[in-house]
Write a protein that holds these residues in place. Structure first.
Motif, PDB file in Angstrom:
ATOM      1  N   GLU A 117       7.463 -10.487 -11.191  1.00 51.40           N
ATOM      2  CA  GLU A 117       6.468  -9.555 -10.674  1.00 51.40           C
ATOM      3  C   GLU A 117       5.821 -10.067  -9.398  1.00 51.40           C
ATOM      4  O   GLU A 117       5.761 -11.273  -9.160  1.00 51.40           O
ATOM      5  CB  GLU A 117       5.354  -9.338 -11.718  1.00 51.40           C
ATOM      6  CG  GLU A 117       5.833  -8.793 -13.044  1.00 51.40           C
ATOM      7  CD  GLU A 117       4.728  -8.757 -14.099  1.00 51.40           C
ATOM      8  OE1 GLU A 117       3.707  -9.458 -13.947  1.00 51.40           O
ATOM      9  OE2 GLU A 117       4.908  -8.021 -15.086  1.00 51.40           O
ATOM     10  N   ILE A 118       5.333  -9.113  -8.615  1.00 51.64           N
ATOM     11  CA  ILE A 118       4.442  -9.430  -7.504  1.00 51.64           C
ATOM     12  C   ILE A 118       3.108  -8.795  -7.831  1.00 51.64           C
ATOM     13  O   ILE A 118       3.024  -7.878  -8.651  1.00 51.64           O
ATOM     14  CB  ILE A 118       4.977  -8.920  -6.138  1.00 51.64           C
ATOM     15  CG1 ILE A 118       5.251  -7.422  -6.162  1.00 51.64           C
ATOM     16  CG2 ILE A 118       6.196  -9.703  -5.721  1.00 51.64           C
ATOM     17  CD1 ILE A 118       5.658  -6.843  -4.825  1.00 51.64           C
ATOM     18  N   ASP A 119       2.057  -9.287  -7.203  1.00 46.87           N
ATOM     19  CA  ASP A 119       0.738  -8.716  -7.409  1.00 46.87           C
ATOM     20  C   ASP A 119       0.773  -7.232  -7.050  1.00 46.87           C
ATOM     21  O   ASP A 119       1.387  -6.845  -6.058  1.00 46.87           O
ATOM     22  CB  ASP A 119      -0.277  -9.463  -6.511  1.00 46.87           C
ATOM     23  CG  ASP A 119      -1.687  -9.017  -6.769  1.00 46.87           C
ATOM     24  OD1 ASP A 119      -2.010  -7.874  -6.423  1.00 46.87           O
ATOM     25  OD2 ASP A 119      -2.463  -9.821  -7.323  1.00 46.87           O
ATOM     26  N   ALA A 120       0.104  -6.399  -7.848  1.00 44.37           N
ATOM     27  CA  ALA A 120       0.110  -4.948  -7.615  1.00 44.37           C
ATOM     28  C   ALA A 120      -0.385  -4.606  -6.219  1.00 44.37           C
ATOM     29  O   ALA A 120       0.056  -3.621  -5.626  1.00 44.37           O
ATOM     30  CB  ALA A 120      -0.738  -4.247  -8.662  1.00 44.37           C
ATOM     31  N   ASP A 121      -1.304  -5.399  -5.658  1.00 38.69           N
ATOM     32  CA  ASP A 121      -1.807  -5.156  -4.312  1.00 38.69           C
ATOM     33  C   ASP A 121      -0.726  -5.332  -3.252  1.00 38.69           C
ATOM     34  O   ASP A 121      -0.864  -4.861  -2.130  1.00 38.69           O
ATOM     35  CB  ASP A 121      -2.978  -6.098  -3.986  1.00 38.69           C
ATOM     36  CG  ASP A 121      -4.201  -5.809  -4.831  1.00 38.69           C
ATOM     37  OD1 ASP A 121      -4.298  -4.705  -5.394  1.00 38.69           O
ATOM     38  OD2 ASP A 121      -5.060  -6.697  -4.922  1.00 38.69           O
ATOM     39  N   ASP A 122       0.343  -6.026  -3.604  1.00 39.85           N
ATOM     40  CA  ASP A 122       1.406  -6.289  -2.651  1.00 39.85           C
ATOM     41  C   ASP A 122       2.542  -5.266  -2.712  1.00 39.85           C
ATOM     42  O   ASP A 122       3.526  -5.394  -2.012  1.00 39.85           O
ATOM     43  CB  ASP A 122       1.990  -7.689  -2.884  1.00 39.85           C
ATOM     44  CG  ASP A 122       0.996  -8.790  -2.551  1.00 39.85           C
ATOM     45  OD1 ASP A 122       0.135  -8.551  -1.677  1.00 39.85           O
ATOM     46  OD2 ASP A 122       1.081  -9.863  -3.154  1.00 39.85           O
ATOM     47  N   ALA A 123       2.404  -4.220  -3.546  1.00 38.51           N
ATOM     48  CA  ALA A 123       3.491  -3.254  -3.716  1.00 38.51           C
ATOM     49  C   ALA A 123       3.544  -2.228  -2.583  1.00 38.51           C
ATOM     50  O   ALA A 123       4.616  -1.884  -2.108  1.00 38.51           O
ATOM     51  CB  ALA A 123       3.362  -2.558  -5.061  1.00 38.51           C
ATOM     52  N   ASP A 124       2.388  -1.713  -2.176  1.00 39.72           N
ATOM     53  CA  ASP A 124       2.350  -0.671  -1.149  1.00 39.72           C
ATOM     54  C   ASP A 124       1.845  -1.239   0.163  1.00 39.72           C
ATOM     55  O   ASP A 124       0.813  -1.894   0.206  1.00 39.72           O
ATOM     56  CB  ASP A 124       1.437   0.480  -1.599  1.00 39.72           C
ATOM     57  CG  ASP A 124       1.987   1.189  -2.819  1.00 39.72           C
ATOM     58  OD1 ASP A 124       3.205   1.425  -2.877  1.00 39.72           O
ATOM     59  OD2 ASP A 124       1.194   1.500  -3.726  1.00 39.72           O
ATOM     60  N   TRP A 125       2.571  -0.937   1.245  1.00 37.85           N
ATOM     61  CA  TRP A 125       2.253  -1.480   2.554  1.00 37.85           C
ATOM     62  C   TRP A 125       2.048  -0.344   3.536  1.00 37.85           C
ATOM     63  O   TRP A 125       2.656   0.709   3.424  1.00 37.85           O
ATOM     64  CB  TRP A 125       3.391  -2.373   3.032  1.00 37.85           C
ATOM     65  CG  TRP A 125       3.626  -3.514   2.101  1.00 37.85           C
ATOM     66  CD1 TRP A 125       4.396  -3.508   0.987  1.00 37.85           C
ATOM     67  CD2 TRP A 125       3.063  -4.815   2.181  1.00 37.85           C
ATOM     68  NE1 TRP A 125       4.347  -4.730   0.379  1.00 37.85           N
ATOM     69  CE2 TRP A 125       3.535  -5.555   1.087  1.00 37.85           C
ATOM     70  CE3 TRP A 125       2.208  -5.429   3.078  1.00 37.85           C
ATOM     71  CZ2 TRP A 125       3.189  -6.872   0.873  1.00 37.85           C
ATOM     72  CZ3 TRP A 125       1.865  -6.756   2.855  1.00 37.85           C
ATOM     73  CH2 TRP A 125       2.348  -7.460   1.770  1.00 37.85           C
ATOM     74  N   GLY A 126       1.201  -0.587   4.533  1.00 43.98           N
ATOM     75  CA  GLY A 126       0.932   0.431   5.535  1.00 43.98           C
ATOM     76  C   GLY A 126       0.684  -0.170   6.895  1.00 43.98           C
ATOM     77  O   GLY A 126       0.918  -1.359   7.139  1.00 43.98           O
ATOM     78  N   CYS A 127       0.153   0.647   7.779  1.00 44.79           N
ATOM     79  CA  CYS A 127      -0.068   0.263   9.175  1.00 44.79           C
ATOM     80  C   CYS A 127      -0.987  -0.955   9.308  1.00 44.79           C
ATOM     81  O   CYS A 127      -0.818  -1.756  10.231  1.00 44.79           O
ATOM     82  CB  CYS A 127      -0.646   1.439   9.946  1.00 44.79           C
ATOM     83  SG  CYS A 127       0.449   2.885   9.961  1.00 44.79           S
ATOM     84  N   ASP A 128      -1.932  -1.109   8.409  1.00 44.35           N
ATOM     85  CA  ASP A 128      -2.860  -2.244   8.477  1.00 44.35           C
ATOM     86  C   ASP A 128      -2.195  -3.576   8.126  1.00 44.35           C
ATOM     87  O   ASP A 128      -2.782  -4.635   8.330  1.00 44.35           O
ATOM     88  CB  ASP A 128      -4.048  -2.030   7.533  1.00 44.35           C
ATOM     89  CG  ASP A 128      -4.941  -0.877   7.982  1.00 44.35           C
ATOM     90  OD1 ASP A 128      -4.895  -0.516   9.183  1.00 44.35           O
ATOM     91  OD2 ASP A 128      -5.678  -0.345   7.134  1.00 44.35           O
ATOM     92  N   ASP A 129      -0.970  -3.514   7.588  1.00 44.90           N
ATOM     93  CA  ASP A 129      -0.281  -4.730   7.145  1.00 44.90           C
ATOM     94  C   ASP A 129       0.767  -5.222   8.133  1.00 44.90           C
ATOM     95  O   ASP A 129       1.503  -6.168   7.833  1.00 44.90           O
ATOM     96  CB  ASP A 129       0.391  -4.467   5.786  1.00 44.90           C
ATOM     97  CG  ASP A 129      -0.612  -4.059   4.727  1.00 44.90           C
ATOM     98  OD1 ASP A 129      -1.568  -4.820   4.505  1.00 44.90           O
ATOM     99  OD2 ASP A 129      -0.440  -2.972   4.135  1.00 44.90           O
ATOM    100  N   ILE A 130       0.870  -4.601   9.307  1.00 44.12           N
ATOM    101  CA  ILE A 130       1.894  -4.993  10.273  1.00 44.12           C
ATOM    102  C   ILE A 130       1.707  -6.463  10.647  1.00 44.12           C
ATOM    103  O   ILE A 130       0.598  -6.922  10.884  1.00 44.12           O
ATOM    104  CB  ILE A 130       1.850  -4.079  11.509  1.00 44.12           C
ATOM    105  CG1 ILE A 130       2.307  -2.684  11.101  1.00 44.12           C
ATOM    106  CG2 ILE A 130       2.699  -4.636  12.643  1.00 44.12           C
ATOM    107  CD1 ILE A 130       2.181  -1.643  12.167  1.00 44.12           C
ATOM    108  N   GLY A 131       2.816  -7.180  10.636  1.00 47.15           N
ATOM    109  CA  GLY A 131       2.796  -8.624  10.901  1.00 47.15           C
ATOM    110  C   GLY A 131       3.252  -9.386   9.661  1.00 47.15           C
ATOM    111  O   GLY A 131       3.883  -8.832   8.764  1.00 47.15           O
ATOM    112  N   GLU A 132       2.917 -10.673   9.634  1.00 46.61           N
ATOM    113  CA  GLU A 132       3.332 -11.529   8.521  1.00 46.61           C
ATOM    114  C   GLU A 132       2.294 -11.509   7.404  1.00 46.61           C
ATOM    115  O   GLU A 132       1.098 -11.598   7.658  1.00 46.61           O
ATOM    116  CB  GLU A 132       3.553 -12.963   9.007  1.00 46.61           C
ATOM    117  CG  GLU A 132       4.754 -13.103   9.921  1.00 46.61           C
ATOM    118  CD  GLU A 132       5.054 -14.549  10.301  1.00 46.61           C
ATOM    119  OE1 GLU A 132       4.258 -15.456   9.971  1.00 46.61           O
ATOM    120  OE2 GLU A 132       6.100 -14.772  10.935  1.00 46.61           O
TER     121      GLU A 132
END
Length: 167
Positions: free
Chosen positions: A41-56
């Protein structure tokens, strides 16, 4: 004995809606245990990504074996926006003023250009800003739209210049 958690770094591209979904399988690189794995598993917060997450981004993978032993590892998830914005043009008619002049802005021909991650600029060529008597008739103007991540799109509009002022 704890299971062996093995991670791999990955790059994920946002879709046209500015969204990406990440699963544990995406960063798992062959995690294992002699007695078998119960979950990866990965943390649930790490499942959905968007524009604010661009980068590493650092994501933690948690591996649990069938006997409840746990191991973790970290992966670097690089989020990219490689989707061009949508340049939307509208044709317009512009009347020259009493001096035989008209000024055109990018907003005049922009018909609602969009991008899921936001627009940095909407521009027309500097040569297409000031209009005069020599421009009467139909003219083609290119609108250039750049999003916040450097992706570019263009469209063309017809700008009809008219002189409707009596001498």
């Amino acid at each position: 004995v704890n299971p062996e958690a093995l991670c791999q770094d990955i790059t994920v591209e946002l879709d046209e809606n500015g969204v990406a979904v990440l699963t544990a399988a995406d960063i798992d690189n062959g995690s294992n245990d002699a007695c078998g794995l119960a979950s990866i598993e990965i943390d649930a917060d790490d499942a959905d990504w968007g524009c604010d997450d661009i980068g590493e981004n650092i994501v933690t993978l948690t591996v649990t074996d069938v006997n409840g032993n746990v191991s973790t590892c970290e992966a670097t998830v690089t989020i990219e926006d490689n989707v061009d914005p949508e340049a939307i043009c509208q044709d317009i008619t512009v009347e020259l003023d009493e001096n035989g002049e008209a000024v055109l802005t990018a907003a005049d021909i922009d018909g609602g250009s969009t991008d899921a991650c936001g627009l940095a600029s909407i521009e027309i060529d500097a040569d297409d800003v000031n209009w005069g008597c020599d421009d009467i008739g139909e003219n083609t103007v290119t609108l250039t739209v750049t999003d916040n991540n450097g992706n570019v799109s263009t469209c063309e509009a017809t700008v009809t210049i008219e002189d409707n002022i009596d001498p």
